[in-house]
Motif scaffolding. Structure first.
Motif, short mmCIF file in Angstrom:
data_model
loop_
_atom_site.label_atom_id
_atom_site.label_comp_id
_atom_site.label_asym_id
_atom_site.label_seq_id
_atom_site.Cartn_x
_atom_site.Cartn_y
_atom_site.Cartn_z
N TYR A 290 4.87 -5.42 3.37
CA TYR A 290 6.13 -5.51 2.64
C TYR A 290 5.90 -5.98 1.22
CZ TYR A 290 7.63 -4.80 7.30
OH TYR A 290 7.76 -4.28 8.54
N ALA A 291 4.90 -6.84 1.07
CA ALA A 291 4.54 -7.30 -0.27
C ALA A 291 4.09 -6.12 -1.12
CB ALA A 291 3.45 -8.35 -0.19
N VAL A 292 3.26 -5.27 -0.53
CA VAL A 292 2.77 -4.09 -1.25
C VAL A 292 3.94 -3.20 -1.64
CG1 VAL A 292 1.46 -1.96 -0.98
CG2 VAL A 292 0.47 -4.13 -0.25
N GLU A 293 4.84 -3.01 -0.67
CA GLU A 293 5.99 -2.15 -0.92
C GLU A 293 6.90 -2.72 -2.00
OE1 GLU A 293 5.55 0.61 0.57
OE2 GLU A 293 7.22 1.43 -0.59
N LEU A 294 7.10 -4.02 -1.95
CA LEU A 294 7.95 -4.65 -2.95
C LEU A 294 7.34 -4.46 -4.34
CD1 LEU A 294 10.52 -6.41 -3.38
CD2 LEU A 294 8.98 -8.37 -3.43
N ASN A 295 6.04 -4.65 -4.43
CA ASN A 295 5.37 -4.44 -5.71
C ASN A 295 5.56 -3.01 -6.21
OD1 ASN A 295 4.40 -6.98 -6.25
ND2 ASN A 295 2.50 -6.67 -5.11
N ARG A 296 5.46 -2.08 -5.29
CA ARG A 296 5.65 -0.68 -5.68
C ARG A 296 7.07 -0.43 -6.18
NH1 ARG A 296 2.96 2.74 -0.78
NH2 ARG A 296 0.85 2.85 -1.61
N LEU A 297 8.01 -1.00 -5.47
CA LEU A 297 9.41 -0.81 -5.87
C LEU A 297 9.65 -1.39 -7.25
CD1 LEU A 297 11.24 -1.64 -2.52
CD2 LEU A 297 11.03 0.58 -3.62
N ILE A 298 9.08 -2.55 -7.50
CA ILE A 298 9.25 -3.18 -8.81
C ILE A 298 8.63 -2.29 -9.87
CG2 ILE A 298 8.59 -5.15 -10.23
CD1 ILE A 298 10.60 -6.04 -8.27
N GLU A 299 7.44 -1.77 -9.57
CA GLU A 299 6.79 -0.90 -10.55
C GLU A 299 7.65 0.32 -10.85
OE1 GLU A 299 2.70 -0.50 -9.19
OE2 GLU A 299 2.49 -2.61 -9.75
N LEU A 300 8.25 0.87 -9.79
CA LEU A 300 9.14 2.01 -10.00
C LEU A 300 10.31 1.63 -10.89
CD1 LEU A 300 9.75 3.95 -6.70
CD2 LEU A 300 8.83 4.81 -8.84
N GLU A 301 10.88 0.47 -10.61
CA GLU A 301 12.02 0.01 -11.41
C GLU A 301 11.61 -0.18 -12.87
OE1 GLU A 301 15.20 -0.64 -10.53
OE2 GLU A 301 14.95 -0.11 -8.44
N MET A 302 10.39 -0.57 -13.07
CA MET A 302 9.95 -0.89 -14.43
C MET A 302 9.55 0.36 -15.20
SD MET A 302 10.27 -4.09 -14.74
CE MET A 302 9.43 -4.27 -16.30
N GLU A 303 9.23 1.41 -14.47
CA GLU A 303 8.63 2.58 -15.09
C GLU A 303 9.55 3.29 -16.07
OE1 GLU A 303 7.21 6.10 -12.69
OE2 GLU A 303 5.61 4.63 -12.39
#
Lengths: 271, 505
Positions: B488-501
């Motif tokens: 879930y940590a990995v997924e959260l990081n990915r989601l944040i990166e998507l939001e930031m992109e």
């Protein structure tokens, strides 16, 4: 790669700082940049790297023939420019390993692209081997691999970390902004050794410093003296000794002996 | 935007040869035909559905109540679930409360919600091949980029994949059942464990607690029911992926967790799978009873699409020596109001809330925590991290309350906010009500901005602005993310990166 700066003028918040810099750093050479406080040395380093707070008014700076002033900072970095910061910032929660891996990867990818090669991805175990070796060389404890970048580091640790990054990123031209300030003699030697390790035909450096002691370890090929936003004196390593012995008064006098320049400065200041 | 509104299958109903109102009346049974609350059942019509569709695909029927909410709709939902009278009575009581309760006069702006335009119950039909294509391109693209495994794609695209998640669940359940653990939908619980449900349902969050809890109690559908017997430690987390299926439409799911004395359970909801809902309102109720000496951890990462009002009431009671931990990640939605609460009812109880909120363009995350110290020697910790970006508003709203005449109370609240750009906003509204003397209470709030110096530093090492920004944001969240299970940590990081992109600068 040669760094060639022509008549570079830059300001911060409307105030002119660089007033026409002409400077060349030949590939493979190390230049020292000295000068009194406030003469614009750090500004020059930041302008070359692309700090958003500085506005380039005119002039050019090319690295290997590419004008870097029109590029965003990361593209300058990918070309091979590197700035060792005077005051490295802390990046909470981002580990040294994670950050450097991405930085090295980006650099490798850009190099491959520049050479027209396909980038096959990073060899992570080779990266980690190299990182550990570089940490050992720089006297940085390996536990720092998993620490947040610069967070809670002492001044000396931050400077070692800057040079460690430089070793990993292998720039073509490094701007070292007072990397020696605030270091004890052991740290100073390590920092100089780091730069010396990269020395070779593909590595040039502009070493900004107030002191000759780093230059004893990191023998510059040329020495430039900056005053009020211009290079006023250039020479060989013997200049360092003269500055050490006599201070900057003679530099000021020499600059004052050029009345036309003073007039130009006055005109600029009132403009 | 996704499965719940069965426009396609509904449209197919007339093809079966009957106008939709006729089978609707038949399916609704006792509901008067003149005011049919059910729009269009496809296969419940005994004349057609059971025979042609119902038999082969009994779970793939489609029901949907008409827009708006009234007693008939509530009765229809209860009827479809074949509920006992006491649950229907409970629903109707809540419906009355919903009508009377005012909208919250504080928090996020909810003035755009039109209760008459909402469909309160939908039983989605299977969406066979091609349904993924019906989703908006941005959703497809998101999935492609975050690399959600094919199985999860199926799960989010239709009913079949929801069965995928039940298969996982069942494979766990056999193991847990031996220990007496109950993990099922609340509908099943109402039928199979009525005593437990009647004993606890609505006891932590009363039917008239607030407008949205009342709404949920009136129309709830789906969710989870968990009972962990005395002394049983469930050593792997129970995972309830947000189920958009006939048992839990997702918008009004109802979860009840009872951890009996000395037991332990970690329940994870939402998590790696971003949830997309067509309708604009999600209003869940989660009640947790941590009996003496038990420990319950409840983790959520909600990633609703940007048109969802997410108004959730989550509350736990922790009895003597019990520990309740909420881990609450809010990435998506248009407006979220959610303040997981812990009532510390017995000596030695401990409550903890870890809250992560990301407010991007057009988003308002009004989140926080509520801790009530109602017994001596209880302790609580609230850690909140919020990020606001592209004009988003992230607010921490928290309350710590200490009742009268208590001793040995400790509470610590830490709020960190990161503002990515000057257009964005961060607010902190902490409230403390302390009616006892022997109390050690700390509150820290920090607001930081992504500095130009930090960005420039990372850029000078060859990272583009968006990546540099994302790296700083992930670093900011890191201490909290570390507390999540790895995947879930990995997924959260990915989601944040998507939001930031792509939207920096």
């Amino acid at each position: 790669m040669d760094l060639v700066i022509r008549n570079l003028r830059a300001s911060v918040a409307g105030k002119p700082i660089l007033r026409g810099i002409d400077l060349e750093i030949r590939a493979g050479s190390v230049a020292a940049l000295m000068g009194p406080n406030g003469s614009g040395k750090s500004t020059l380093a930041n302008v070359l790297m692309g700090h958003p707070a500085y506005a380039v008014e005119s002039g050019s700076a090319t690295l290997g023939g590419v004008d870097v002033l029109g590029l965003p900072p990361h593209e300058r970095a990918l070309l091979g420019l590197f700035l060792a910061f005077q005051y490295p910032v802390e990046i909470p929660g981002v580990t040294v390993a994670k950050f450097l891996k991405r930085a090295v990867e980006a650099r490798e990818e850009a190099s491959a692209r520049a050479a027209g090669r396909e980038y096959g991805g990073m060899d992570v175990s080779a990266y980690l081997r190299e990182l550990r070796a570089a940490m050992d060389f720089m006297g940085v404890d390996r536990s720092f691999i998993n620490r947040a970048l610069n967070e809670g580091f002492s001044g000396g640790e931050k400077k070692r970390m800057e040079v460690l990054q430089m070793l990993m990123l292998k720039p073509r031209l490094a701007l070292m902004d007072e990397t020696d300030s605030g270091l004890d003699i052991d740290a100073l030697k390590v920092v100089a050794a780091g730069a010396n390790r990269l020395r070779g035909p593909d590595f040039g450096a502009l070493v900004i410093t107030h002191y000759n002691r780093i230059l004893e370890h990191l023998k510059p090929d040329v020495v430039h003296v900056m005053y009020k936003g211009r290079i006023v004196v250039s020479g060989g390593p013997e200049l360092v000794e003269r500055l050490e012995g006599e201070g900057y008064d003679w530099v000021r006098e020499e600059a004052a002996a050029a009345p036309a320049e003073i007039e130009a400065l006055a005109a600029e200041a009132s403009a | 935007m996704s499965a719940p509104v069965p426009a396609g299958p509904v449209a197919a109903v007339p093809a079966a040869g009957k106008p939709s109102s006729v089978p609707a009346a038949a399916a609704a049974g006792p509901v008067a035909a003149s005011s049919v609350p059910i729009d269009a059942p496809a296969s419940a019509d005994p004349g057609v559905g059971e025979y042609q569709f119902g038999f082969s695909y009994p779970d793939k029927s489609v029901f949907r109540t008409r827009k708006g909410l009234d007693e008939e709709v509530v009765r229809a939902i209860s009827e479809l679930k074949e509920e006992p009278d006491w649950m229907l009575a409970n629903r109707l009581r809540a419906l009355a409360a919903f009508g009377k309760k005012p909208m919250p006069a504080w928090g996020a702006d909810l003035s755009d919600i039109d209760f008459d335009e909402i469909v309160y119950y939908a039983r989605p039909q299977d969406r066979p091949k091609g349904s993924w294509d019906e989703l908006p391109e941005e959703i497809r693209e998101t999935y492609r980029r975050i690399g959600v495994p094919e199985a999860e794609r199926k799960f989010l695209a239709g009913v079949g994949a929801q069965y995928d998640s039940e298969i996982v669940y069942h494979s766990i359940r056999a193991d847990l059942e031996k220990k007496g653990v109950i993990f099922c939908s609340p509908e099943v619980a109402v039928k199979e464990h009525p005593d437990l449900v009647r004993k606890y349902f609505g006891t932590v969050i009363p039917h008239n607690d607030n407008k949205f809890a009342a709404l949920n109690t009136a129309v709830w559908s789906g969710g989870s029911f968990v009972y962990v017997p005395k002394g049983v430690k469930v050593d792997i987390p129970l995972q309830a992926y947000f189920r958009i299926n006939s048992e839990s439409f997702g918008q009004f799911e109802r979860t009840l967790i009872i951890a009996d004395e000395g037991s332990f359970v970690h329940y994870i909801e939402g998590c790696t799978a971003p949830v997309y809902a067509t309708d604009s309102l999600h209003s869940a109720v989660v009640e947790i009873i941590a009996l003496p000496g038990s420990r319950v951890r409840y983790s959520t990462i909600q990633n609703w699409s940007s048109d969802v009002y997410n108004l959730v009431t989550k509350r736990a009671v922790a009895y003597a020596g019990a520990t309740m931990e909420w881990v609450d990640g809010n990435i998506g939605s248009k407006r979220t109001m959610k303040y997981p609460a812990v009532f510390l009812m017995g000596e030695g109880a401990h409550g903890e809330v870890l809250s992560i909120a990301f407010a991007g363009k057009g988003q308002e995350q009004d989140t926080g925590a509520k801790i009530i110290h109602a017994a001596s020697n209880t302790s609580s910790t609230v850690t909140s991290k919020s990020i606001s970006k592209d004009g988003g508003v992230a607010s921490y709203r928290g309350m710590v309350k200490v009742g009268e005449g208590l001793r040995g109370i400790r509470s610590r609240v830490v709020c960190d906010a990161l503002i990515v750009d000057p257009r964005s906003t961060s607010n902190t509204w902490p409230t403390m009500e302390v009616l006892s003397d022997d109390v050690a209470m700390e509150h820290e709030a920090r607001v930081s901005k992504i500095g130009d110096e930090q960005l420039f530093y990372l850029q000078s090492r060859g990272l583009g602005e968006a990546e540099a920004s994302a790296m700083i944001v992930n670093g900011f969240l890191d201490p909290l993310v570390k507390q999540l299970p790895m995947e879930y940590a990995v997924e959260l990081n990915r989601l944040i990166e998507l939001e930031m992109e792509g939207s920096v600068g």
